[in-house]
Scaffold this motif. Structure first.
Motif, mmCIF file in Angstrom:
data_model
loop_
_atom_site.group_PDB
_atom_site.id
_atom_site.type_symbol
_atom_site.label_atom_id
_atom_site.label_comp_id
_atom_site.label_asym_id
_atom_site.label_seq_id
_atom_site.Cartn_x
_atom_site.Cartn_y
_atom_site.Cartn_z
ATOM 1 N N LEU B 83 4.304 -8.129 -4.574
ATOM 2 C CA LEU B 83 4.524 -6.816 -5.174
ATOM 3 C C LEU B 83 3.199 -6.092 -5.397
ATOM 4 C CD1 LEU B 83 7.450 -7.546 -7.644
ATOM 5 C CD2 LEU B 83 7.513 -6.387 -5.443
ATOM 6 N N VAL B 84 2.172 -6.836 -5.805
ATOM 7 C CA VAL B 84 0.872 -6.201 -6.003
ATOM 8 C C VAL B 84 0.355 -5.643 -4.682
ATOM 9 C CG1 VAL B 84 -1.555 -6.660 -6.534
ATOM 10 C CG2 VAL B 84 0.227 -7.516 -8.050
ATOM 11 N N LEU B 85 0.530 -6.423 -3.599
ATOM 12 C CA LEU B 85 0.104 -5.944 -2.275
ATOM 13 C C LEU B 85 0.819 -4.649 -1.919
ATOM 14 C CD1 LEU B 85 -0.173 -9.193 -0.114
ATOM 15 C CD2 LEU B 85 -2.007 -7.690 -0.925
ATOM 16 N N LEU B 86 2.136 -4.623 -2.138
ATOM 17 C CA LEU B 86 2.907 -3.422 -1.811
ATOM 18 C C LEU B 86 2.451 -2.242 -2.666
ATOM 19 C CD1 LEU B 86 6.492 -4.875 -1.322
ATOM 20 C CD2 LEU B 86 5.017 -3.865 0.410
ATOM 21 N N ALA B 87 2.185 -2.523 -3.954
ATOM 22 C CA ALA B 87 1.745 -1.453 -4.848
ATOM 23 C C ALA B 87 0.413 -0.880 -4.374
ATOM 24 C CB ALA B 87 1.631 -1.976 -6.276
ATOM 25 N N LEU B 88 -0.506 -1.785 -3.930
ATOM 26 C CA LEU B 88 -1.799 -1.314 -3.421
ATOM 27 C C LEU B 88 -1.595 -0.420 -2.199
ATOM 28 C CD1 LEU B 88 -4.099 -4.440 -3.758
ATOM 29 C CD2 LEU B 88 -4.251 -2.252 -4.969
ATOM 30 N N LEU B 89 -0.690 -0.870 -1.328
ATOM 31 C CA LEU B 89 -0.362 -0.080 -0.146
ATOM 32 C C LEU B 89 0.082 1.319 -0.564
ATOM 33 C CD1 LEU B 89 -0.221 -0.645 2.903
ATOM 34 C CD2 LEU B 89 2.205 -1.064 2.637
ATOM 35 N N GLY B 90 0.913 1.366 -1.608
ATOM 36 C CA GLY B 90 1.408 2.648 -2.092
ATOM 37 C C GLY B 90 0.285 3.519 -2.620
ATOM 38 N N LEU B 91 -0.650 2.896 -3.358
ATOM 39 C CA LEU B 91 -1.738 3.669 -3.951
ATOM 40 C C LEU B 91 -2.641 4.281 -2.889
ATOM 41 C CD1 LEU B 91 -2.766 1.500 -7.021
ATOM 42 C CD2 LEU B 91 -1.677 3.741 -7.005
ATOM 43 N N LEU B 96 -3.845 6.440 4.768
ATOM 44 C CA LEU B 96 -3.319 5.914 6.023
ATOM 45 C C LEU B 96 -3.048 7.058 6.991
ATOM 46 C CD1 LEU B 96 -0.908 3.287 4.455
ATOM 47 C CD2 LEU B 96 -3.107 2.874 5.551
ATOM 48 N N PRO B 97 -3.149 6.764 8.304
ATOM 49 C CA PRO B 97 -3.066 7.851 9.292
ATOM 50 C C PRO B 97 -1.644 8.349 9.562
ATOM 51 C CG PRO B 97 -3.399 5.738 10.377
ATOM 52 C CD PRO B 97 -3.449 5.468 8.911
ATOM 53 N N TRP B 98 -0.675 8.033 8.731
ATOM 54 C CA TRP B 98 0.656 8.597 8.931
ATOM 55 C C TRP B 98 1.136 9.205 7.612
ATOM 56 C CZ3 TRP B 98 -0.275 3.329 10.169
ATOM 57 C CH2 TRP B 98 -0.025 2.429 9.119
ATOM 58 N N PRO B 99 2.215 10.011 7.641
ATOM 59 C CA PRO B 99 2.643 10.704 6.405
ATOM 60 C C PRO B 99 2.968 9.715 5.275
ATOM 61 C CG PRO B 99 3.808 11.579 8.316
ATOM 62 C CD PRO B 99 3.019 10.407 8.801
ATOM 63 N N ASN B 100 2.680 10.143 4.036
ATOM 64 C CA ASN B 100 2.918 9.297 2.871
ATOM 65 C C ASN B 100 4.348 8.802 2.798
ATOM 66 O OD1 ASN B 100 0.375 9.899 2.232
ATOM 67 N ND2 ASN B 100 0.835 11.030 0.357
ATOM 68 N N SER B 101 5.282 9.700 3.160
ATOM 69 C CA SER B 101 6.689 9.342 2.955
ATOM 70 C C SER B 101 7.051 8.119 3.804
ATOM 71 C CB SER B 101 7.588 10.528 3.279
ATOM 72 O OG SER B 101 7.364 10.933 4.589
ATOM 73 N N ILE B 319 6.751 6.193 -11.008
ATOM 74 C CA ILE B 319 5.301 6.358 -10.848
ATOM 75 C C ILE B 319 4.997 7.017 -9.499
ATOM 76 C CG2 ILE B 319 3.158 5.082 -10.433
ATOM 77 C CD1 ILE B 319 3.982 3.224 -12.693
ATOM 78 N N PHE B 320 5.710 6.566 -8.450
ATOM 79 C CA PHE B 320 5.454 7.142 -7.142
ATOM 80 C C PHE B 320 5.988 8.564 -7.013
ATOM 81 C CE2 PHE B 320 5.057 2.658 -5.539
ATOM 82 C CZ PHE B 320 3.715 2.791 -5.241
#
Lengths: 286, 336
Positions: B83-91, B96-101, B319-320
């Motif tokens: 979950l921490v890894l995914l959260a970091l990805l989100g932050l 990242l070179p593609w749209p946030n969504s 949060i997101f």
């Protein structure tokens, strides 16, 4: 857009709404005229208006209606005043606005059952608020009718003030800049600006929030369930909760349906002016 | 309006708002504390603050898993890292070179994937089944509600004749009714038809009770888009539906997310419909309500752990997507 295209777009949604709201409501009307128990589910007995008589002669129904009306009368004005007050405070500052808004949303997004449970623990044995009340005011929290009713009201304010605050705050950001500027040049005080520019400008939002929060107050159920601990001794039932009990606990489905029809009629009567208002607004937009 | 010039007044304002903040957040903070206490530490007459009790993960493990405590700790540790890894990805989505969504959608899908796969790897407790039911019901409701709602909202935004106004006003009227008025007959019809206790019945009931709000809100977003945009697309030979899907939907996407957030909260938080329409397939709010009655002291800490567990997913989502939620509340489009 052509008429047929329009119906193409709207039909799926209409089917769901008609099939799952209009038809059930009609079904409710029919079911309310029957005696339905778990035994004769497939062949309910027609008893005419008996269920309605039962409801209207049931003192617990009137008690629940009374509490519901008290609840609305107390929570709606306080919620709006608090919401406006906090919106005005928020409007005064720039730094940390986002933080304050985000934090205040916490009670609003919590699952109602969870939020109430959390809230209840504060006042329970071992909870910080029951401790403080006892130490400072020598008030022992007893779970009786009066205290639970007060808690239900406080809980409702805790949950829904942020909504009013955010709507009013957004409204304050749309005040006409020129008029505020003119008022300032003329030396009008902040209070005068509030009274003569902001409040008239926010009027339609007041109506909107009052309507929403009346409806929300009316349908409050989860918090009553949790705060009364489903204890029949505590008389803090709302109409919604009493309908729920009649259906789920007492299994008197016919009577519950009759109660729900009475509720629906009551809400429609209150709602008609707003519906007409909306109808006119929408016609004018075209 | 005009900002006050007095320094003292500003300090007082900040203090009041900070108190308001504590008042909003403190109850949940207290629950987090309770969730890591032993029952005897949570029910004494004097509330215990950190340092006065020994923290334990026992409530969470007995709530979620049917395995020994050491195993539960390992499972919890692995999940936490994921979950921490995914959260970091989100932050770092913005970098990242593609749209946030896309990133956010990916994160949501991975979380759902983890949730669905986990029971086949460890022995999970009953509460876990409630979570799965909640996930199914919430996602089902979101998918159905947004797709039919977007079609209808668009139709109502573009076809401006009497029939649209009538549909909108009637929808508003139905929005005002409490959902218990629809669900009672549904309990009955569900029993007769055999759909009682199925996800599909609950999903469609949630969709229906949400639909009036959804079409009002989406319509207001579609109305902000000038007609010329889809007219241009249709001149190029696209049909109305193609123009809608390929041109209009991408533009109005933020509005769809906003509406989706409200739908998600409503579906995930719903207690009444799930309680009445489900016999065994309980969702989380119904599961948690079992801790609400009675006076069993063990329930306090278990209920606290359950409360925190149920709330964490919402907090992550908020949060997101916070700005969409606030925008939705503020837009006043929340007509009902």
């Amino acid at each position: 857009m052509k008429r047929n295209t329009f119906f193409g777009f709207v039909t799926p949604s209409l089917i769901v709404m008609v099939g799952l709201m209009v038809l059930p409501l009609l079904a409710s009307l029919v079911l309310g005229l029957h005696r339905i128990t778990i035994r004769n589910l497939r062949a309910p007995a027609w008893i005419g208006l008996q269920n309605y008589e039962d409801v209207l002669s049931d003192p617990r129904f009137w008690d629940s209606l009374e509490f519901t009306l008290i609840f609305i009368a107390v929570t709606v004005p306080i919620r709006m005043l608090l919401g406006l007050a906090f919106a005005l405070l928020l409007d005064q500052i720039v730094k940390w606005r986002g933080f304050f808004i985000a934090g205040s949303l916490m009670p609003f997004v919590l699952t109602p059952v969870v939020g109430t449970l959390i809230f209840r623990d504060l006042f329970d044995i071992g909870g910080p608020l029951s401790y403080v009340l006892n130490e400072l005011f020598n008030f022992r929290m007893i779970w009786n009718t009066v205290n639970v009713r007060v808690l239900i009201i406080i809980h409702s304010l805790w949950v829904s003030t942020p909504f009013a605050m955010i709507v009013f705050f957004a409204g304050l950001q749309t005040l006409p800049k020129e008029r505020l500027e003119a008022a300032r040049v003329d030396g009008a005080s902040w209070l005068k600006q509030l009274r003569h520019i902001a409040i008239p400008h926010l009027y339609s939002l007041f109506v909107f929030v009052a309507l929403i929060s009346t409806m929300d107050s009316y349908r409050v159920l989860d918090s009553v369930l949790v705060l009364t601990r489903q204890n029949p001794q505590i008389d803090a039932r709302t109409v919604m909760y009493y309908s729920f009990l009649t259906a789920v606990e007492f299994r008197r489905w016919g009577k519950a349906n009759a109660m729900s029809i009475i509720t629906v009629v009551g809400i429609f009567i209150v709602l008609i002016p707003f519906l007409i208002m909306t109808y006119r607004d929408q016609l004018q937009e075209d | 309006m005009e900002h006050t010039k007095s320094q003292t007044a500003r300090i007082i304002i900040y203090i009041i708002l900070a108190l308001f903040m504590i008042y909003s957040i403190f109850p949940f903070g207290w629950t987090i504390l309770n969730s890591i206490k032993l029952p005897k530490d949570a029910t004494g007459s004097i509330p215990k603050i950190p340092g006065q009790f020994e923290a334990t993960g026992q409530n969470y493990s007995s709530l979620w898993l049917n395995v020994s405590e050491a195993d539960a700790a390992q499972v919890g540790f692995v999940l936490l890292i994921l979950l921490v890894l995914l959260a970091l990805l989100g932050l770092f989505a913005g970098r990242l070179p593609w749209p946030n969504s896309y990133t956010y959608t990916g994160i949501v899908l991975s979380v759902v994937g983890i949730v669905l796969v986990l029971p086949s790897m460890v022995d999970t407790a009953e509460f876990y089944d409630y979570l799965i039911n909640s996930v199914i019901v919430t996602i089902g409701t979101l998918a159905v509600s947004l797709s039919i709602g977007a079609l209808a909202g668009y139709g109502l935004a573009r076809y401006r004749y009497l029939i649209s106004v009538i549909i909108l006003v009637l929808a508003l009227a139905f929005r005002a009714l409490p959902s218990i008025s629809f669900v009672l007959p549904f309990f009955y019809l569900g029993q007769i038809s055999g759909l009682y206790d199925t996800h599909i019945l609950l999903i469609f009931c949630l969709v229906a009770t949400n639909q009036p709000f959804t079409i009002w809100m989406l319509r207001s977003f579609f109305m902000e888009i000038p007609r010329e945009i889809e007219e241009a697309a249709m001149m190029d030979g696209a049909g109305r539906l193609r123009a809608f899907l390929l041109v209009i939907v991408p533009i109005v996407w933020p509005g769809i997310i906003t509406t989706g957030l409200f739908t998600l909260l409503l579906a995930y938080n719903d207690f009444l419909l799930a309680r009445i329409l489900m016999q065994t397939n309980w969702t989380l709010p119904v599961g948690i309500a079992q801790f609400t009655g009675g006076e069993d002291p063990g329930h306090v800490t278990l209920a606290a752990a359950a409360s925190v567990s149920v709330t964490l997913p919402i907090i992550c989502v908020i949060i997101f997507f916070q700005k969409y939620l606030i925008r939705g509340l503020a837009s006043g489009a929340v007509k009902g």
